[in-house]
Design an enzyme around this catalytic site. Structure first.
Site, PDB file in Angstrom:
ATOM      1  N   MET A   1      42.094  26.479  45.025  1.00 57.17           N
ATOM      2  CA  MET A   1      41.213  27.494  44.447  1.00 57.17           C
ATOM      3  C   MET A   1      40.563  28.274  45.586  1.00 57.17           C
ATOM      4  O   MET A   1      39.908  27.686  46.447  1.00 57.17           O
ATOM      5  CB  MET A   1      40.153  26.810  43.575  1.00 57.17           C
ATOM      6  CG  MET A   1      39.279  27.745  42.775  1.00 57.17           C
ATOM      7  SD  MET A   1      38.305  26.869  41.508  1.00 57.17           S
ATOM      8  CE  MET A   1      37.347  25.722  42.516  1.00 57.17           C
ATOM      9  N   HIS A   2      40.769  29.582  45.582  1.00 57.17           N
ATOM     10  CA  HIS A   2      40.205  30.374  46.677  1.00 57.17           C
ATOM     11  C   HIS A   2      39.780  31.783  46.279  1.00 57.17           C
ATOM     12  O   HIS A   2      39.120  32.472  47.043  1.00 57.17           O
ATOM     13  CB  HIS A   2      41.233  30.497  47.807  1.00 57.17           C
ATOM     14  CG  HIS A   2      42.379  31.408  47.472  1.00 57.17           C
ATOM     15  ND1 HIS A   2      43.410  31.036  46.640  1.00 57.17           N
ATOM     16  CD2 HIS A   2      42.642  32.683  47.844  1.00 57.17           C
ATOM     17  CE1 HIS A   2      44.272  32.034  46.533  1.00 57.17           C
ATOM     18  NE2 HIS A   2      43.825  33.044  47.241  1.00 57.17           N
ATOM     19  N   ARG A   3      40.158  32.248  45.087  1.00 57.66           N
ATOM     20  CA  ARG A   3      39.890  33.641  44.729  1.00 57.66           C
ATOM     21  C   ARG A   3      38.400  33.874  44.512  1.00 57.66           C
ATOM     22  O   ARG A   3      37.694  33.025  43.962  1.00 57.66           O
ATOM     23  CB  ARG A   3      40.684  34.041  43.489  1.00 57.66           C
ATOM     24  CG  ARG A   3      42.180  34.073  43.746  1.00 57.66           C
ATOM     25  CD  ARG A   3      42.967  34.644  42.580  1.00 57.66           C
ATOM     26  NE  ARG A   3      44.392  34.593  42.877  1.00 57.66           N
ATOM     27  CZ  ARG A   3      45.060  35.530  43.540  1.00 57.66           C
ATOM     28  NH1 ARG A   3      44.407  36.602  43.964  1.00 57.66           N
ATOM     29  NH2 ARG A   3      46.344  35.411  43.778  1.00 57.66           N
TER      30      ARG A   3
ATOM     31  N   ARG B   1      37.568  29.706  52.698  1.00 57.85           N
ATOM     32  CA  ARG B   1      36.600  30.483  51.909  1.00 57.85           C
ATOM     33  C   ARG B   1      35.867  29.580  50.915  1.00 57.85           C
ATOM     34  O   ARG B   1      34.643  29.676  50.740  1.00 57.85           O
ATOM     35  CB  ARG B   1      37.330  31.606  51.165  1.00 57.85           C
ATOM     36  CG  ARG B   1      36.398  32.486  50.328  1.00 57.85           C
ATOM     37  CD  ARG B   1      37.166  33.418  49.404  1.00 57.85           C
ATOM     38  NE  ARG B   1      36.280  34.432  48.864  1.00 57.85           N
ATOM     39  CZ  ARG B   1      36.228  35.683  49.288  1.00 57.85           C
ATOM     40  NH1 ARG B   1      37.009  36.083  50.276  1.00 57.85           N
ATOM     41  NH2 ARG B   1      35.386  36.559  48.752  1.00 57.85           N
TER      42      ARG B   1
ATOM     43  N   ASP C   1      44.750  28.975  41.485  1.00 56.56           N
ATOM     44  CA  ASP C   1      44.677  30.423  41.322  1.00 56.56           C
ATOM     45  C   ASP C   1      45.617  31.122  42.305  1.00 56.56           C
ATOM     46  O   ASP C   1      45.514  32.312  42.556  1.00 56.56           O
ATOM     47  CB  ASP C   1      43.234  30.942  41.459  1.00 56.56           C
ATOM     48  CG  ASP C   1      42.578  30.572  42.787  1.00 56.56           C
ATOM     49  OD1 ASP C   1      43.280  30.135  43.713  1.00 56.56           O
ATOM     50  OD2 ASP C   1      41.337  30.740  42.888  1.00 56.56           O
TER      51      ASP C   1
END
Length: 362
Positions: free
Chosen positions: A202-204, A238, A282
């Site tokens: 998950m990074h968005r 991130r 994602d």
């Protein structure tokens, strides 16, 4: 992952000189150099070293540096892949200098203009001379936008070329050992993974940049997923930064059954995906791999530019967005789902060769 098979295909053409330019947009060693090593790629002929920055800063820096490359080398073609800032920047720069552009992975559309990648895709496809599409839905998108049919070539998914070329090597890796050597927190107890585990990436920004979104997702992961099945979470830089800034890091770090790792190499991530009971992600590339591997996939987005990976198109994925209620429902449904590998047309490991053939037919 998209360039490696393209280089291999170009190497079969002794009449063609090709140069590899790495913009340096993805600058974390574990997320960049490790992939060159894993995939056996040659060192880039040029590394522009752009690094981080805002979208505008990255795009401008790539354009400035790539223009120098084009003025020096004077290529006949520039081949760009995917939908990152570098893709758009190099396309604009090439076209302003009158150089032809081929876009690998053209025609993908999410219809979500809040995604920077969607803007990059639209601009790149509008300017490109040759649009190499991964599936027929993407070709249809371009036709609906008025792109002349002679500019479109349906070649298949080049990411699957890489998967097929490295599947056997990945299968030799031991899952538990992969996790142990990549532990983000030394001393973490690695649970028994032999009976199954869930895999999360998950990074968005839509998932990690707002505490009111990230905190409920984390509460679900720590309170409802990890107690049921071990959860392996390779942490994107991130995401780690946002967890710390929101005061959520300790909740993730000290949750029994939740194992945090560094970003993984290509073979390591592929190995985990090959054995995971369910993937929550994602990432566009992981959606595609789940489709071919048959891993039930909860796509943590409200839309996807890769609808061919969804169940309604024969794939293994389902859109869940960042709604905990929807994630919960689909997670429990996925736990009882058997693997069902799907192979869309031309996802056969030979897309790169079709790309090269198409370029030299123009």
């Amino acid at each position: 992952m998209k360039i490696a098979p393209l280089i291999e295909a170009l190497n079969t053409r002794p009449d063609v000189e090709h140069l590899l330019v790495h913009t340096g947009q993805h600058y974390d060693r574990r997320m960049s150099q490790a992939f060159f090593d894993d995939l056996g790629m040659p060192r880039p002929d040029m590394d522009l070293g752009v690094g981080s920055g805002s979208h505008a800063e990255q795009t401008a820096s790539v354009m400035v540096e790539f223009e120098k490359v084009l003025l020096c080398e004077r290529p006949d073609w520039v081949v760009v892949v995917g939908d990152v800032n570098s893709t758009m920047a190099c396309t604009i720069t090439a076209k302003k200098l009158g150089v032809k552009v081929a876009h690998v992975e053209a025609g993908l559309r999410s219809r979500d203009m809040s995604m920077p990648e969607e803007i990059n895709r639209l601009v790149t496809d509008r300017l490109s001379d040759l649009l190499l599409t991964p599936d027929r839905l993407s070709s249809g998108n371009l036709l609906q936008e008025g792109v002349p049919v002679e500019k479109i070539r349906f070649v298949g998914n080049i990411m699957i070329d890489t998967l097929e070329a490295h599947r056997d090597r990945a299968a030799l890796l031991d899952v538990a050992e992969v996790v142990r050597r990549n532990l983000l927190l030394p001393g973490t107890v690695v649970p028994d993974l032999s009976k199954g585990f869930a895999l999360l990436t998950m990074h968005r920004p839509s998932n990690v940049d707002q505490v009111e979104v990230l905190e409920p997702i984390l509460a679900f992961l720590t309170g409802e997923v990890a107690p049921v099945i071990p959860l392996i979470w390779p942490i994107h830089p991130r995401t780690g930064k946002m967890l710390e800034s929101f005061g959520l890091w300790d909740k993730a770090a000290w949750c029994p059954g939740l194992v945090l790792t560094h970003p993984l190499g290509y073979h390591e991530m592929l190995r985990l995906n090959m054995q995971a009971v369910v993937a929550l992600t994602d990432s566009g590339g992981l959606q595609e791999e789940c489709c071919v591997l048959g891993t039930p996939c909860l796509t943590l987005r409200w839309n996807t530019e890769r609808p061919v990976t969804l169940k309604e198109h024969g794939g293994a994925g389902v859109l869940v967005g960042n709604s905990v209620e929807r994630i919960r429902h689909e997670f429990h449904a996925a736990l009882g789902t058997e693997r069902a590998p799907q192979r869309p047309e031309f996802w056969d490991g030979r897309a790169a060769m079709r790309c090269v053939t198409a370029i030299f037919e123009v």
